[in-house]
Design a protein around this motif. Structure first.
Motif, short mmCIF file in Angstrom:
data_model
loop_
_atom_site.label_atom_id
_atom_site.label_comp_id
_atom_site.label_asym_id
_atom_site.label_seq_id
_atom_site.Cartn_x
_atom_site.Cartn_y
_atom_site.Cartn_z
N SER A 267 9.82 13.85 3.66
CA SER A 267 9.64 12.55 4.55
C SER A 267 9.07 11.36 3.93
O SER A 267 8.77 10.28 4.83
CB SER A 267 8.53 13.16 5.71
N PHE A 268 8.84 11.44 2.56
CA PHE A 268 8.35 10.15 1.84
C PHE A 268 9.68 9.17 1.49
O PHE A 268 9.26 8.28 0.55
CB PHE A 268 7.46 10.57 0.85
N GLY A 269 10.58 9.67 1.92
CA GLY A 269 11.81 8.67 1.44
C GLY A 269 12.09 8.56 -0.08
O GLY A 269 12.03 9.69 -0.80
N ALA A 270 12.08 7.32 -0.66
CA ALA A 270 12.41 7.32 -2.09
C ALA A 270 11.39 7.40 -3.11
O ALA A 270 11.40 7.88 -4.26
CB ALA A 270 12.75 5.82 -2.49
N VAL B 283 5.47 11.25 -4.96
CA VAL B 283 4.32 11.84 -4.34
C VAL B 283 4.33 13.28 -4.76
O VAL B 283 3.01 13.77 -4.73
CB VAL B 283 4.68 11.80 -2.84
N ALA B 284 5.19 14.21 -4.99
CA ALA B 284 5.38 15.47 -5.42
C ALA B 284 4.59 15.58 -6.65
O ALA B 284 3.98 16.46 -6.85
CB ALA B 284 6.68 16.02 -5.36
N LYS B 285 5.06 14.57 -7.47
CA LYS B 285 4.30 14.72 -8.83
C LYS B 285 2.97 14.66 -8.87
O LYS B 285 2.20 14.97 -9.72
CB LYS B 285 4.91 13.42 -9.79
N LEU B 286 2.52 13.80 -7.80
CA LEU B 286 0.82 13.46 -7.83
C LEU B 286 0.19 14.50 -6.96
O LEU B 286 -0.83 14.39 -6.83
CB LEU B 286 0.62 11.88 -7.57
N LEU C 233 1.47 4.66 -1.87
CA LEU C 233 0.34 4.84 -0.73
C LEU C 233 0.84 4.43 0.36
O LEU C 233 0.68 5.20 1.60
CB LEU C 233 -0.73 4.12 -1.15
N TRP C 234 1.92 3.57 0.62
CA TRP C 234 2.13 2.99 1.97
C TRP C 234 3.26 4.26 2.55
O TRP C 234 3.04 4.34 3.72
CB TRP C 234 3.02 1.93 1.80
N ALA C 235 4.06 5.03 1.73
CA ALA C 235 4.90 6.10 2.19
C ALA C 235 4.15 7.20 2.72
O ALA C 235 4.25 7.76 3.69
CB ALA C 235 5.58 6.42 1.22
N VAL C 236 2.78 7.42 1.96
CA VAL C 236 1.73 8.33 2.39
C VAL C 236 1.15 8.07 3.85
O VAL C 236 1.11 8.63 4.73
CB VAL C 236 0.78 8.66 1.31
#
Length: 398
Positions: free
Chosen positions: A296-299, A304-307, A344-347
């Motif tokens: 759901s976090f787009g590009a 995000v998965a790495k962090l 962070l905006w994607a999260v």
């Protein structure tokens, strides 16, 4: 001279006078423009290698001019925005002064906001599960006290083994969380609120506070590729951490001093005057229902998965503020790098769909500081930032 010749001479003289009335700099610029245009046209016509290189140089010059023009526009807009925010701050301070002058305003110092009143804690009837979202909307916009042992941190001999393991119990307990919205970034948010009730005030070390407040200042506007505003509409996510009795006993010599506590003690002593120590502050975020929201976090899903579950050092745009019985750590996300702000905006856009464990700690680098230990942590579920308290309107209405 004959009349026609005289007329022609007068006419020519008039033209010459008219040209001389144009500023010298403008005439030079006009000549240069004609020369550049002629050279460009000739180069395009001849199309030799040398002329093509010259065309590239002209293109670079045009790009530089365009960038300078855009920079001037953004700078002017930023200055105007800073002026507007300054006016907003003054109105806010005046409203706060009026609110605190009312008889019966709650708080020892006249504060009208109680810590924790903006974000409700979920009752601790059962230990926090792996996925509280399974209980449905009962956990919407709620938080729970975290468990430090759920986070993996550096262990002994980390420089050689690179081994991580579960942390011991956290040094502080999260007792309150606030979500506060404002027209601008709010530093030293603890000064505007009433501290929570907590029996411990003397920690045994004047540098180690009884309350440690972590104030993460999240922009409410999408990040810009061209410039960072540095300020503007902000949601402050503030965690109120209260020191545990076991931590105080270790600081007073009544219990063994664990290495992670020694590291935090040194950080409290040195961070205010040393950037190297200040930059040891780390955050760990673990999205518990990753399988449901991972795409759901787009590009930025890959980043995000790495962090996810990995510690992130907060190296810049931070400050420490001390007050009676507390220390506040402010992190200004407005000035983070563009990649960090975009991630962070994607999260932030998915907070209503996720359950997350969030922890803070200090990075241990010397062997006598290992293993690391979590300073404080919490678990929150389906966080809705739009439901944060609008502080300015609260002051204004009071």
């Amino acid at each position: 001279a004959p009349a026609p010749a005289a007329a022609a001479a007068a006419k020519g003289k008039g033209k010459s006078a008219k040209i001389k009335s144009v500023p010298a700099a403008a005439k030079q610029a006009l000549k240069l423009a004609f020369i550049l245009a002629a050279l460009t046209g000739g180069c395009i016509y001849i199309r030799t290698l040398r002329e093509l290189v010259f065309i590239k140089v002209l293109a670079v010059l045009n790009t530089v001019v365009a960038m300078l023009f855009a920079h001037n526009i953004f700078s002017a807009a930023k200055r105007e925005r800073e002026k507007e925010l300054a006016r907003q701050r003054e109105k806010d301070r005046e409203a706060l002064r009026r609110a605190r002058s009312f008889p019966g305003s709650p708080g020892a110092e006249g504060s009208i906001i109680h810590a924790g009143s903006t974000f409700q804690e979920e009752p601790q009837n059962d230990p926090p599960g792996d996925d509280p979202l399974g209980d449905g909307k009962r956990f919407t916009h709620r938080w729970r006290r975290g468990i430090g042992e759920q986070f993996r941190v550096r262990q002994q001999n980390y420089s050689q083994t690179k081994q991580k393991g579960p942390s011991t119990a956290s040094l502080y307990e999260c007792v309150k969380i606030d979500v506060i919205r404002s027209a601008y970034r709010r530093d030293h948010i603890a000064s505007e609120m009433q501290l929570p009730d907590w029996p411990i005030r003397d920690t045994g070390d004047e540098n180690v506070p009884a309350f440690f407040i972590v104030n993460i200042q999240l922009p409410e506007e999408a990040p810009s590729m061209f410039a960072s505003a540095g300020d503007g509409p902000t949601t402050c996510f503030a965690m109120w951490l209260a020191i545990k009795p076991e931590t105080v006993a270790a600081l007073k010599g009544e219990a063994p001093m664990i290495p992670g506590l020694r590291c935090f003690q040194r950080w409290c002593q040195n961070a205010e005057r040393s950037d190297k120590w200040m930059q040891r502050f780390k955050a760990i975020g673990v999205i518990q229902n990753w399988d449901d929201v991972g795409t759901s976090f787009g590009a930025f899903s890959g980043k995000v998965a790495k962090l996810n579950g990995k510690p992130v050092l907060i190296r810049r745009n931070t400050k420490l503020i001390r007050g009676p019985g507390y220390m506040e750590y402010d992190a200004n996300v407005h000035n983070f790098s563009i990649v960090s702000r975009q991630a962070l905006w994607a999260v932030q856009a998915q907070l209503m769909n996720i359950s997350m464990n969030l922890a803070f700690l200090i990075e241990s680098r010397d062997e006598d500081e290992l293993p690391e230990v979590i300073v404080g942590c919490a678990q929150y579920c389906r966080l809705d930032l739009s439901r944060g308290l609008d502080v300015f309107n609260t002051y204004k209405e009071a």
